[in-house]
Design a protein around this motif. Sequence first.
Motif, PDB file in Angstrom:
ATOM      1  N   ASN A 138      -5.951  -5.007   3.111  1.00 15.53           N
ATOM      2  CA  ASN A 138      -4.845  -4.197   2.598  1.00 15.53           C
ATOM      3  C   ASN A 138      -4.418  -4.670   1.207  1.00 15.53           C
ATOM      4  OD1 ASN A 138      -4.682  -2.554   4.864  1.00 15.53           O
ATOM      5  ND2 ASN A 138      -2.903  -3.588   5.722  1.00 15.53           N
ATOM      6  N   LYS A 191      -4.728  -0.208   6.657  1.00 16.85           N
ATOM      7  CA  LYS A 191      -4.506  -0.411   8.088  1.00 16.85           C
ATOM      8  C   LYS A 191      -3.032  -0.712   8.324  1.00 16.85           C
ATOM      9  CE  LYS A 191      -8.968  -0.493   9.035  1.00 16.85           C
ATOM     10  NZ  LYS A 191      -9.658   0.643   9.491  1.00 16.85           N
ATOM     11  N   LYS A 192      -2.376   0.106   9.114  1.00 18.64           N
ATOM     12  CA  LYS A 192      -0.949  -0.089   9.385  1.00 18.64           C
ATOM     13  C   LYS A 192      -0.697  -1.244  10.340  1.00 18.64           C
ATOM     14  CE  LYS A 192       0.178   4.617   8.343  1.00 18.64           C
ATOM     15  NZ  LYS A 192       0.357   5.952   8.847  1.00 18.64           N
ATOM     16  N   CYS A 235       0.836  -1.207   0.000  1.00 16.12           N
ATOM     17  CA  CYS A 235       0.000   0.000   0.000  1.00 16.12           C
ATOM     18  C   CYS A 235       0.871   1.256   0.000  1.00 16.12           C
ATOM     19  CB  CYS A 235      -0.951  -0.006   1.195  1.00 16.12           C
ATOM     20  SG  CYS A 235      -2.269  -1.245   1.057  1.00 16.12           S
ATOM     21  N   LYS A 236       1.940   1.249   0.758  1.00 21.59           N
ATOM     22  CA  LYS A 236       2.858   2.396   0.764  1.00 21.59           C
ATOM     23  C   LYS A 236       3.504   2.570  -0.609  1.00 21.59           C
ATOM     24  CE  LYS A 236       3.830   2.330   5.707  1.00 21.59           C
ATOM     25  NZ  LYS A 236       4.841   2.163   6.772  1.00 21.59           N
ATOM     26  N   ASN A 263       0.917   3.981  -3.059  1.00 20.02           N
ATOM     27  CA  ASN A 263       0.639   5.375  -2.714  1.00 20.02           C
ATOM     28  C   ASN A 263       1.730   6.308  -3.220  1.00 20.02           C
ATOM     29  OD1 ASN A 263      -1.877   5.027  -1.573  1.00 20.02           O
ATOM     30  ND2 ASN A 263      -1.133   4.975   0.527  1.00 20.02           N
ATOM     31  N   GLY A 283      -6.353   4.349   1.471  1.00 19.80           N
ATOM     32  CA  GLY A 283      -6.264   4.135   2.904  1.00 19.80           C
ATOM     33  C   GLY A 283      -5.961   2.672   3.176  1.00 19.80           C
ATOM     34  N   LYS A 322      -5.147   9.939  -6.171  1.00 22.52           N
ATOM     35  CA  LYS A 322      -5.457   9.859  -4.747  1.00 22.52           C
ATOM     36  C   LYS A 322      -4.799   8.637  -4.115  1.00 22.52           C
ATOM     37  CE  LYS A 322      -9.491   8.499  -3.042  1.00 22.52           C
ATOM     38  NZ  LYS A 322     -10.903   8.383  -2.808  1.00 22.52           N
ATOM     39  N   CYS A 323      -4.302   8.818  -2.904  1.00 21.65           N
ATOM     40  CA  CYS A 323      -3.708   7.706  -2.154  1.00 21.65           C
ATOM     41  C   CYS A 323      -4.816   6.850  -1.555  1.00 21.65           C
ATOM     42  CB  CYS A 323      -2.818   8.233  -1.033  1.00 21.65           C
ATOM     43  SG  CYS A 323      -1.304   8.990  -1.624  1.00 21.65           S
ATOM     44  N   SER A 359      -6.965  -3.643  -1.310  1.00 22.42           N
ATOM     45  CA  SER A 359      -6.862  -2.198  -1.573  1.00 22.42           C
ATOM     46  C   SER A 359      -5.696  -1.910  -2.515  1.00 22.42           C
ATOM     47  CB  SER A 359      -6.659  -1.434  -0.267  1.00 22.42           C
ATOM     48  OG  SER A 359      -7.797  -1.528   0.547  1.00 22.42           O
TER      49      SER A 359
END
Length: 166
Positions: A100, A88-89, A70-71, A74, A86, A83-84, A103
Motif C-alpha cells: 500500500n 488493500k483495505k 492511498c485514500k 486517490n 488500487g 486514475k485512482c 502504491s
Amino acid sequence: MADHSRAKKSGLGADIDKKQEDRYDAEEAAGVMDCIVEWVNEVVGADHEKIASSGQREMHRALANGVMLCKLINKLSEHCGKKCIGFKKNANTTFVAMGNIESYNKACLEYGLGKEFTFQSTDLWEGRKAPFLNVINGLHSLGFEANAKGYPVLYKGQIEKYLDNQ
C-alpha cells in the motif's frame, strides 16, 4: 511494527538519527504536524477514521498500513482527472502494508510530486522518529502540490524550511 530487537546505533549513525530527530522536533514546534493532520483529515473526510492527534505515535498508528495514504492520493488524483490506485483495505500484514505504501508513493509521482519527496516504506512502517521525518516532509510537499493544482481543501503548512546551520 517498531523493531525493538534492532541494535542501537552508535557513532555517525547515531549522530545522523539525532540530527533527524532534532529536525522532527523543529517541524513539530513549527506546527507542521498539526497542519498535516488537519489537511489529511479534511481531504479524506468520512472515508476513513480520522487521525486523533498530531503526535508522532498517533500519526504513525493512523498511517502505518498505507490505507489512509492511498485514500488521500486517490482523492487528490480524482480532482485532477487521474486514475485512482488500487490498494488493500485490510492491511494486517507487513507485506500488504508495504505494498500500500509503495502504491501511494508511485501515485504521488504520477500526481506530480518530485521523487525527492517520496519516502521508503520502512520510514513509515517502522515508526522510528528520525525516519518518520521523511514521511512528514512528503506529506508537507504533497499539500503544497495539491494547493498548486487547485484542490479545494487548502493545505496551510508553512513554506519556510530551516538550514542545517541554524
